[in-house]
Motif scaffolding. Sequence first.
Motif, short mmCIF file in Angstrom:
data_model
loop_
_atom_site.label_atom_id
_atom_site.label_comp_id
_atom_site.label_asym_id
_atom_site.label_seq_id
_atom_site.Cartn_x
_atom_site.Cartn_y
_atom_site.Cartn_z
N PRO A 186 0.84 -1.21 0.00
CA PRO A 186 0.00 0.00 0.00
C PRO A 186 0.87 1.25 0.00
N VAL A 187 0.37 2.30 -0.60
CA VAL A 187 1.13 3.55 -0.75
C VAL A 187 0.62 4.57 0.26
N ALA A 188 1.55 5.11 1.05
CA ALA A 188 1.21 6.16 2.01
C ALA A 188 1.58 7.52 1.43
N ALA A 189 0.83 8.53 1.81
CA ALA A 189 1.05 9.86 1.23
C ALA A 189 2.27 10.54 1.84
N ARG A 190 2.90 11.35 1.05
CA ARG A 190 4.00 12.21 1.50
C ARG A 190 3.54 12.98 2.72
N THR A 191 4.39 13.02 3.76
CA THR A 191 4.02 13.69 5.01
C THR A 191 4.51 15.13 5.03
N ASP A 192 5.68 15.37 4.49
CA ASP A 192 6.21 16.74 4.45
C ASP A 192 5.71 17.47 3.21
N ALA A 193 6.16 18.71 3.06
CA ALA A 193 5.79 19.51 1.91
C ALA A 193 6.27 18.84 0.62
N SER A 194 5.55 19.09 -0.45
CA SER A 194 5.89 18.53 -1.75
C SER A 194 6.87 19.45 -2.48
N GLU A 195 7.91 18.85 -3.05
CA GLU A 195 8.91 19.65 -3.77
C GLU A 195 8.26 20.39 -4.94
N MET A 196 7.36 19.74 -5.61
CA MET A 196 6.70 20.38 -6.74
C MET A 196 5.88 21.57 -6.26
N ALA A 197 5.18 21.39 -5.16
CA ALA A 197 4.32 22.48 -4.69
C ALA A 197 5.12 23.69 -4.21
N VAL A 198 6.26 23.45 -3.57
CA VAL A 198 7.00 24.60 -3.03
C VAL A 198 7.84 25.30 -4.07
N THR A 199 8.00 24.69 -5.25
CA THR A 199 8.86 25.33 -6.25
C THR A 199 8.08 25.91 -7.42
N ILE A 200 6.86 25.45 -7.61
CA ILE A 200 6.09 25.94 -8.76
C ILE A 200 4.67 26.24 -8.32
N GLY A 201 3.93 26.80 -9.22
CA GLY A 201 2.53 27.07 -8.93
C GLY A 201 2.36 28.34 -8.13
N ALA A 202 1.16 28.56 -7.70
CA ALA A 202 0.80 29.84 -7.08
C ALA A 202 1.59 30.10 -5.81
N ASP A 203 1.86 29.04 -5.03
CA ASP A 203 2.51 29.25 -3.73
C ASP A 203 4.00 28.92 -3.74
N GLY A 204 4.49 28.40 -4.85
CA GLY A 204 5.89 28.02 -4.89
C GLY A 204 6.73 29.05 -5.61
N PHE A 205 8.04 28.93 -5.47
CA PHE A 205 8.93 29.82 -6.23
C PHE A 205 10.29 29.15 -6.40
N SER A 206 10.98 29.58 -7.44
CA SER A 206 12.32 29.13 -7.73
C SER A 206 13.13 30.32 -8.20
N TYR A 207 14.44 30.27 -7.97
CA TYR A 207 15.30 31.37 -8.43
C TYR A 207 16.50 30.80 -9.17
N THR A 208 17.08 31.64 -10.01
CA THR A 208 18.32 31.27 -10.69
C THR A 208 19.52 31.80 -9.92
N ARG A 209 19.37 33.03 -9.40
CA ARG A 209 20.48 33.66 -8.66
C ARG A 209 20.01 33.89 -7.22
N PRO A 210 20.60 33.17 -6.26
CA PRO A 210 20.08 33.21 -4.90
C PRO A 210 20.13 34.60 -4.27
N ASP A 211 21.05 35.43 -4.71
CA ASP A 211 21.25 36.72 -4.05
C ASP A 211 20.49 37.84 -4.75
N ASP A 212 19.67 37.47 -5.70
CA ASP A 212 18.98 38.49 -6.49
C ASP A 212 17.51 38.49 -6.06
N ALA A 213 17.18 39.48 -5.22
CA ALA A 213 15.84 39.51 -4.63
C ALA A 213 14.75 39.63 -5.69
N SER A 214 15.08 40.34 -6.76
CA SER A 214 14.07 40.58 -7.79
C SER A 214 14.04 39.46 -8.82
N ASP A 215 14.82 38.43 -8.53
CA ASP A 215 14.98 37.37 -9.50
C ASP A 215 13.64 36.72 -9.82
#
Lengths: 365, 365, 365, 365
Positions: free
Chosen positions: A320-349
């Motif tokens: 049987p498959v149990a659901a992920r307990t922590d946050a989802s990598e896909m959710a935190v990096t994309i979509g309305a609530d997620g984000f990703s950056y190319t340059r970590p020190d660039d706030a406006s990135d």
Amino acid sequence: MTDFIPTPTAPAPDILRCAYMEVVVTDLAASRAFYVDVLGLIVTEEDESAIHLRTFEEFIHHNLVLRQGAIAAVAALSYRVRAREDLDRAVTFYEELGCRVERRAEGFTKGIGDSVRVEDPLGFPYEFFHDVQHVERLAWRYDLYTPGALVRLDHFNQMTPDVRRAVSYMEDLGFRVTEDIQDAEGTVYAAWMRRKPTVHDTAMTGGDGPRLHHIAFATHEKHNIIAICDKLGALRRSDAIERGPGRHGVSNAFYLYLRDPDGHRVEIYTQDYYTGDPDNPVVTWDVHDNQRRDWWGNPVVPSWYTEASLVLDLDGSPQPVAARTDASEMAVTIGADGFSYTRPDDASDELPSWKQGEYKLGHRL
Amino acid sequence: MTDFIPTPTAPAPDILRCAYMEVVVTDLAASRAFYVDVLGLIVTEEDESAIHLRTFEEFIHHNLVLRQGAIAAVAALSYRVRAREDLDRAVTFYEELGCRVERRAEGFTKGIGDSVRVEDPLGFPYEFFHDVQHVERLAWRYDLYTPGALVRLDHFNQMTPDVRRAVSYMEDLGFRVTEDIQDAEGTVYAAWMRRKPTVHDTAMTGGDGPRLHHIAFATHEKHNIIAICDKLGALRRSDAIERGPGRHGVSNAFYLYLRDPDGHRVEIYTQDYYTGDPDNPVVTWDVHDNQRRDWWGNPVVPSWYTEASLVLDLDGSPQPVAARTDASEMAVTIGADGFSYTRPDDASDELPSWKQGEYKLGHRL
Amino acid sequence: MTDFIPTPTAPAPDILRCAYMEVVVTDLAASRAFYVDVLGLIVTEEDESAIHLRTFEEFIHHNLVLRQGAIAAVAALSYRVRAREDLDRAVTFYEELGCRVERRAEGFTKGIGDSVRVEDPLGFPYEFFHDVQHVERLAWRYDLYTPGALVRLDHFNQMTPDVRRAVSYMEDLGFRVTEDIQDAEGTVYAAWMRRKPTVHDTAMTGGDGPRLHHIAFATHEKHNIIAICDKLGALRRSDAIERGPGRHGVSNAFYLYLRDPDGHRVEIYTQDYYTGDPDNPVVTWDVHDNQRRDWWGNPVVPSWYTEASLVLDLDGSPQPVAARTDASEMAVTIGADGFSYTRPDDASDELPSWKQGEYKLGHRL
Amino acid sequence: MTDFIPTPTAPAPDILRCAYMEVVVTDLAASRAFYVDVLGLIVTEEDESAIHLRTFEEFIHHNLVLRQGAIAAVAALSYRVRAREDLDRAVTFYEELGCRVERRAEGFTKGIGDSVRVEDPLGFPYEFFHDVQHVERLAWRYDLYTPGALVRLDHFNQMTPDVRRAVSYMEDLGFRVTEDIQDAEGTVYAAWMRRKPTVHDTAMTGGDGPRLHHIAFATHEKHNIIAICDKLGALRRSDAIERGPGRHGVSNAFYLYLRDPDGHRVEIYTQDYYTGDPDNPVVTWDVHDNQRRDWWGNPVVPSWYTEASLVLDLDGSPQPVAARTDASEMAVTIGADGFSYTRPDDASDELPSWKQGEYKLGHRL
């Protein structure tokens, strides 16, 4: 809070390396066409119900067993141990963990001797063996090489709900972390662990599990991977390409992900680095770093995050498959609530339109 | 009869891998131009008397130390051990062998801590260390890569008069043979031995010794090696190329041999295979097989067989060189009394004119 | 109905090849960093207002001129002609077409002599020249090569509303079609045309125009293109990668698309085929063939279809952009009304989820 | 003094490119094994007496015809011309030169239409044709590619006693010199000439002739050439490798020379440069430059200078061979009276022992 698996008092078996995987496929002929005719794996032995395959540089009987069955799933992730006594250690280690353990002196697959299979604490069917039939190492048989020749089994990748919990258990089993992906709060999204001195023999990817994310074979050079893509195009099977080719951030390897006729994921992989020193520096990647999964910032397709293969218990029934307990990598990096950056020190990135992939859908519609 | 070195009762230190070599050069600026400007090794630290260099994937302080001196020679072949206690083991091991041993808590070179140097039973200056300064692993710094980027130290290769004797001692030290070259009478002409699971950390080449045959650095792909040749041509330094590029029979790696400004030999090497299983099959090559040294049967230049670097004792004086005791590989394969074949089962096999190289001189003059 | 451009009675100039492009950039320093520091183009000559760049195998003064200006746009697509008399032919040819023509004996850019610039019937600023300053061909200067060295200017790619109309005019100018993309109704979505015997010197891509879709430089091997991606990752400039790397269906070349600091698109390209015979077979691709733009079926990002650079008239003002008149390739292949297939003969063929890219949005939301 | 061939008043045919070679082999099965099974050329058509082969990117019927015969020799060097009228021009051109000319409307080999064969002023059997059967261009058929796939016929190389005389005639025929090898006295040792815009369609190598020095096929990348060597090793046919692989000085291409079962020489070649501009700079190499023939300064085996294939007259009889009239390149660069340098400005320059190859025998014995 993570519910850690207790550390056994018994010593762990001395594992050499990931050695082979046994996979149930629903159409053996279709799988043979994929793994033998397209990918060029070497047939060591086959009959109507199973095919034993190996890579060009392998000297043990096989690196992959395809077995005809009703449900596409993974029957065993198998590791070779240093000595026969390590099988006794494996039995004791897993019995102390309360796991179901089965030992067969004659082995579970052809070519392999005395073996121990367990349903491990994460729900995966792990196997350990030492005795094995030697076969010809075809490393020098360039008359048989194809443009995309697969030369080694490199690693497994497992999907599990709680990566910290999984890592802790794997460290008890003697694995060492080489790289991982975390966020500022310490959530671990994935971790890579090794016995042989490469980046990994297996990785734990956060997600619904236990499931098998992929098995990976190594080629010598990057053009070998490109040749596999080109051949798939020529065969009008390019839809087997799920992701890539590309350069990983994690592991620094060049990669390609394919899907076999049952949807089992296969990675082709080349050129990671030596990790054999005990103080090998662990590389931790920020989950929001857009180059962690692809060094070129190319988008990861959602299927790669969400789809994986079922694994079987020792009776051959799907776990049987149990659901992920922590946050989802896909959710935190994309979509309305997620984000990703190319340059970590660039706030406006902000990623340009072509890098947002299919993720920032909210921005586009 | 080989006069074997006795096996110590003390356990051997647990060696991880070949780690660095210290070389005396007679013109530091000229050597810097070669190793840094041409080969692109990374300078970790340098002053007027010494330069500490590393490869792109290395995280320890250095893989090569160039030290200005009067006589071109090798001052140390240095191995990293698993733990500090292995230094004690090294001391005991070599003292039992009656070797001269010197230990320095502060190390012999910059960046390295507590170290043990010995004059080993074969006359080589071996070093062992564990503590080391970590530096940035530049694996991901593709902005710094050159077309021929060197990514790892791969191995040493030592020249010694009696290969069987040397192998026996190295096995006591914990090394395993992966390949060797023999004749039908059992004479061993060379042997390759490993700690890390590649074909070798060092090899023993039969010849007048103790001398250093070469040090080898790894690149990722074959085109990287070709790029080094192309660059040497552009710099009008092609006379630094001694042999190759080519494919080895032994090791199956792609290779190139260079000579540095002092004549020290440097190999560039890529793509051997995994050897980490305890029952890894040993490959024995027939000394008369014309593809053993070059898989394409291209001739080996005589200098490659006969020339090598002096090694120093712990006082910095060159070790005296003893003559090869067994038959010479060059003599048994070329010239009036030697022979080589391409097809072992072909009695009438004779190399065509272009493969006889400079060897079958008797046939040509 | 296509409003064809009349065929001049005057003979066309004998064009050798695409030779250089003049581009207006809004931040010359930023563009220099991109083209020189990242891509490694060679500076032939530069001052505060313009930089003249060339590739490693070029012997004429430049292949690219970056000129500081207020509006990012393309000032000239320049072709070299066989002889001086071809400039007279160019004048006559375009005057007969009613185009604005300007000739300067001293040339429009440094290093180039007598030149003719026109506003061609499609609205593009075409230039023709023969006399040019020779500079050192750096083909053998491997000491200067970077891992991603650009060796030739390969082609231009222009965006124009009506591809059939554009092709007809270009054939009058002496170009030959090598490949194109059509649908069953005969709509032409793009066409590739050559003078030198490669797949193209320029292509016409259907879309709003006149605009410049991209300029393409050639490398020797596929790993050179990968090295450019890796370097962009190391510099944390991976967001310059718009599409690829991948294998084209059309042209069979390996490709990568970048966006420069002004958004001008640059392709890196390697290994198409010889097309110099007069009966060279034209390859026509079905617009619904999912391997036409990427042989591996990887999705094309929408920006690649929709974004392009403005072109200037001979006064330096941007040409107005007219909308695509025929169907849009993006619309007919993706989205609710479009479709693509991997296997043309498979009626039930549907792309797997990972190949639908960001296109079949309707299916996902 | 060179006895120049008079320039015809009739115009030369407009030659597109070298197109195919017809070779007589003494054991067709052995030749098939070499060209098809080892090198992977594509069989367009075959019967008991002849095999018609082509490369992966070719669309005309063949690039090589192997014909069973008693004497190993070259029956035709065949060029494709732009139009049918060029065959009339060829007839007139060669008749004015007093050459024997034979025209066959049905062609001399399968797949080729109306053709003209001549015994040219240098004694070579040249053929010209335009009409040809089209076959599938296999460029996209990556399912058929081998690791060393041959993709194009690149060039011929002819051995002739007087290179200046040969070049003058070839220029009359419309060829242009791209590179040559000379000495300070103006002796020409070899010259490369092109119709298509690569370094050559054929070259003239000074030596006893008329003989065929070699035919050359192109691969895409350098690793393809290495793969051919590796495969020959695996097949225990490494003695087919005569010279290389290496980097040419002349042409800047990466190369390998093989010898087929009859001793016919075959080059595998990749990556020269564009030469299509009328003022393309001619590169003249000093015959004493040790990097001219191999950019890495690796020695050229004597067989490469001295051995070549006979050519046939139009009756199928071998042409008599005349001796080289000028100085021999081998003699002036090696041996007691010859010399070579790595650095032209270094008066004391002497090659190290490993670069002297088999040449400076006097120095070694």
